[in-house]
Design an enzyme around this catalytic site. Structure first.
Site, mmCIF file in Angstrom:
data_model
loop_
_atom_site.group_PDB
_atom_site.id
_atom_site.type_symbol
_atom_site.label_atom_id
_atom_site.label_comp_id
_atom_site.label_asym_id
_atom_site.label_seq_id
_atom_site.Cartn_x
_atom_site.Cartn_y
_atom_site.Cartn_z
ATOM 1 N N LEU A 195 73.958 -35.092 -15.871
ATOM 2 C CA LEU A 195 74.802 -34.996 -17.061
ATOM 3 C C LEU A 195 74.697 -33.586 -17.663
ATOM 4 O O LEU A 195 74.208 -33.413 -18.783
ATOM 5 C CB LEU A 195 74.387 -36.047 -18.097
ATOM 6 C CG LEU A 195 74.366 -37.503 -17.631
ATOM 7 C CD1 LEU A 195 73.843 -38.411 -18.728
ATOM 8 C CD2 LEU A 195 75.743 -37.942 -17.163
ATOM 9 N N PRO A 196 75.155 -32.572 -16.931
ATOM 10 C CA PRO A 196 75.111 -31.221 -17.493
ATOM 11 C C PRO A 196 76.035 -31.129 -18.709
ATOM 12 O O PRO A 196 77.053 -31.826 -18.774
ATOM 13 C CB PRO A 196 75.590 -30.337 -16.342
ATOM 14 C CG PRO A 196 76.390 -31.238 -15.464
ATOM 15 C CD PRO A 196 75.796 -32.614 -15.622
ATOM 16 N N HIS A 197 75.654 -30.305 -19.670
ATOM 17 C CA HIS A 197 76.487 -30.170 -20.865
ATOM 18 C C HIS A 197 76.267 -28.807 -21.501
ATOM 19 O O HIS A 197 75.261 -28.151 -21.257
ATOM 20 C CB HIS A 197 76.216 -31.296 -21.864
ATOM 21 C CG HIS A 197 74.776 -31.500 -22.177
ATOM 22 N ND1 HIS A 197 73.914 -32.183 -21.341
ATOM 23 C CD2 HIS A 197 74.010 -31.109 -23.222
ATOM 24 C CE1 HIS A 197 72.708 -32.218 -21.869
ATOM 25 N NE2 HIS A 197 72.730 -31.563 -23.010
ATOM 26 N N ALA A 198 77.261 -28.412 -22.302
ATOM 27 C CA ALA A 198 77.201 -27.105 -22.956
ATOM 28 C C ALA A 198 77.994 -27.150 -24.251
ATOM 29 O O ALA A 198 78.973 -27.892 -24.374
ATOM 30 C CB ALA A 198 77.788 -26.037 -22.033
#
Length: 154
Positions: free
Chosen positions: A64-67
């Site tokens: 669950l990569p996020h930015a």
């Protein structure tokens, strides 16, 4: 908050092989640019910056990569199913094949956390993951994701 508001139909893809996490982030950034008009370079940099704080591979083949990004009007997501799992430095040391990336406005605060919680709950559902892994049609993958938790509030 609903996944139908976060995940556009054009932001779902099946990819045969990705050689590295860096290449995955490039693809995720390009997908976000194509689907939402997000600056690809900023999205890629944001994902890499967040990942440097600790891996976003949550286990069971899921990442669950996020930015958080400047000049983003709303929380947006992209989903990728990899046909060949990628070594991702996940908490359980298993490769990932289901990736749901989130891009949130810099000042989104609690909404970013609510979106992340919604995606996390959805991706923890074993039946949903089985359906995602059994399908290669992006439209079907989008339907599985958005129908799964479409009416549940975060």
């Amino acid at each position: 908050m609903e996944l139908t508001k976060i995940l556009a139909p054009g932001a779902v893809r099946v990819i045969g092989h990705i050689s590295s996490k860096k290449r995955l982030f490039q693809d995720l950034g390009e997908m976000a640019a194509a689907a939402y008009g997000i600056g690809a370079a900023g999205a890629i940099d944001g994902l890499q910056e967040r990942e440097s704080l600790g891996p976003t591979g949550v286990g069971h083949g899921i990442a669950l990569p996020h930015a958080r990004l400047h000049n983003l009007p709303a929380i947006q997501g992209v989903f990728v199913r990899l046909e060949k799992p990628l070594d991702y430095d996940s908490v359980d040391r298993q490769p990932v094949d289901l990736i749901f990336a989130l891009f949130a406005p810099k000042d989104s605060g609690v909404d970013h956390l609510k979106a992340l919680a919604l995606v996390s709950r959805t991706m923890r559902d074993q039946q949903i993951c089985q359906k995602l892994r059994a399908n290669s049609d992006p439209a079907k993958l989008h339907a599985i994701l958005t129908e799964a938790r479409g009416s549940q509030a975060a």
